[in-house]
Scaffold this active site. Structure first.
Site, PDB file in Angstrom:
ATOM      1  CE1 TYR A  70     -55.019  41.461  17.224  1.00 24.41           C
ATOM      2  CE2 TYR A  70     -55.414  43.253  18.593  1.00 24.41           C
ATOM      3  CZ  TYR A  70     -55.529  42.605  17.697  1.00 24.41           C
ATOM      4  OH  TYR A  70     -56.306  43.230  16.648  1.00 24.41           O
ATOM      5  CE  LYS A  94     -45.122  72.928  27.146  1.00 24.62           C
ATOM      6  NZ  LYS A  94     -43.862  72.937  27.108  1.00 24.62           N
TER       7      LYS A  94
END
Length: 355
Positions: free
Chosen positions: A251, A37
């Site tokens: 940043y 999964k």
């Protein structure tokens, strides 16, 4: 059009996967129902399923949602597929047509199943997420058996990866009571923590080790079975430049140079699954050396101190792997767990089967 190069690659080691599956099957004393999964825990469902289907210990595959089941069935690998979460009534027929084993947890679902379906009874023994409580599960299982549809039964341990196994033992006792009231079925309960904590468990036909199959175990269980991380994540250097004293990187200006620093921009960022919360703690392997990531991790890129190293545009750096920097390290830097880091690996990262 010329094929474009990937900025980041996840190398999936067949030898590590096979070794892990062998070790876990030996530890469990059963065959494996391998969870694939969430894109095989980020490793690439198609690659992992094709590699694992050749392993004699793999009975079949477990998936979480119908779309995963349909995609896996289309590969034609000849292995059973179990859907772990309930489909809608409308999805039952098409999934059964594909041969997908279906979870059942109510009499209504048991009656709605098409006659050609194969069902695995989902028993809630204490996880309180999905499934029928034991007393109801017996009735549902008996009805499925009457219809000739009952192939398996399963539950899920909530605490088998914890040092205190008392609740997991209670869960298993409840599950055994349900099994005793049913005809013989393929029974499965042990996740990776259960396999490593308990070893062989009576009455169980299969085991479902998820993260352990990909090479990871809880800290207190490491060494119980020899497990190796299956994935090595690498990313390309896209730019190399100098930064001078007083200049900042990325940043917010969180990192500022105190000396001349050679910086490599690397083509992986938080949109690819590299945790932004690892800012200020992360490092990557450059020519075998752990080098710090400078400033904030960006959406598509991060910047690395490569001063005094011979680095060129196009070189690969290792983001995580099997040795000096692992997913466990990256998860710790990001304040999360290995599951989240691996399953968060983005679609831009190319998955490549390796030896």
């Amino acid at each position: 059009m010329q094929e474009m190069q990937a900025r980041a690659q996840a190398l999936i080691s067949e030898s590590a996967l096979r070794s892990n599956l062998t070790a876990l099957a030996r530890q469990a004393g059963t065959q494996l129902l391998l969870p694939v999964k969430a894109d095989a825990y980020g490793h690439g469902m198609e690659i992992v399923a094709r590699l694992a289907a050749r392993h004699p210990a793999v009975w079949g595959f477990a998936v979480a949602v119908p779309r995963e089941a349909a995609t896996l069935a289309a590969l034609g690998l000849g292995k059973p597929i179990l859907l772990l979460t309930p489909p809608t009534l409308e999805e039952m027929g098409p999934l059964a047509d594909l041969g997908v084993r279906l979870p059942v947890a109510s009499l209504a679902e048991a009656e709605a199943l098409p006659a050609h379906a194969r069902a695995h009874l989902k028993v809630d023994t204490g996880m309180n997420r999905l499934g029928a409580r034991p007393e109801e599960a017996v009735r549902v299982g008996q009805r499925l058996a009457e219809r000739g549809l009952l192939e398996g039964a399963y539950t899920h341990f909530a605490t088998a990866d914890e040092p205190d196994l008392s609740f997991a033992r209670q869960q298993f006792a409840r599950f055994q009571e349900v099994l005793a009231a049913l005809p013989p079925v393929l029974a499965h309960a042990a996740n990776g923590g259960g396999v490593l904590s308990f070893g062989p468990l009576p009455s169980l036909s299969l085991a479902r080790p998820g993260l352990a199959s990909y090479g990871f175990a809880p800290a207190h269980l490491r060494g119980v079975a020899p497990l190796t991380p299956v994935m090595t994540l690498q990313a390309r250097v896209t730019h190399v430049h100098a930064v001078y004293p007083g200049e900042s990187v990325s940043y917010g200006g969180l990192w500022r140079a105190t000396r001349k620093t050679i910086v490599a921009t690397v083509g992986i960022g938080y949109a690819d699954g590299y945790p932004r919360n690892a800012t200020g703690k992360a490092c990557v392997l450059v020519r075998g050396e752990c080098r710090p990531v400078l400033g904030r991790i960006c959406m598509d890129q991060c910047m690395v101190d490569v001063t005094d190293l011979e680095v060129r545009v196009g070189d690969w750096v290792e983001v995580w792997g099997t040795d000096k920097i692992t997913v466990t390290d990256v998860a710790a830097w990001g304040g999360t767990v290995e599951y989240e880091v691996l399953t968060g690996l983005g679609a831009r990262v190319e998955r490549v089967a390796a030896g």
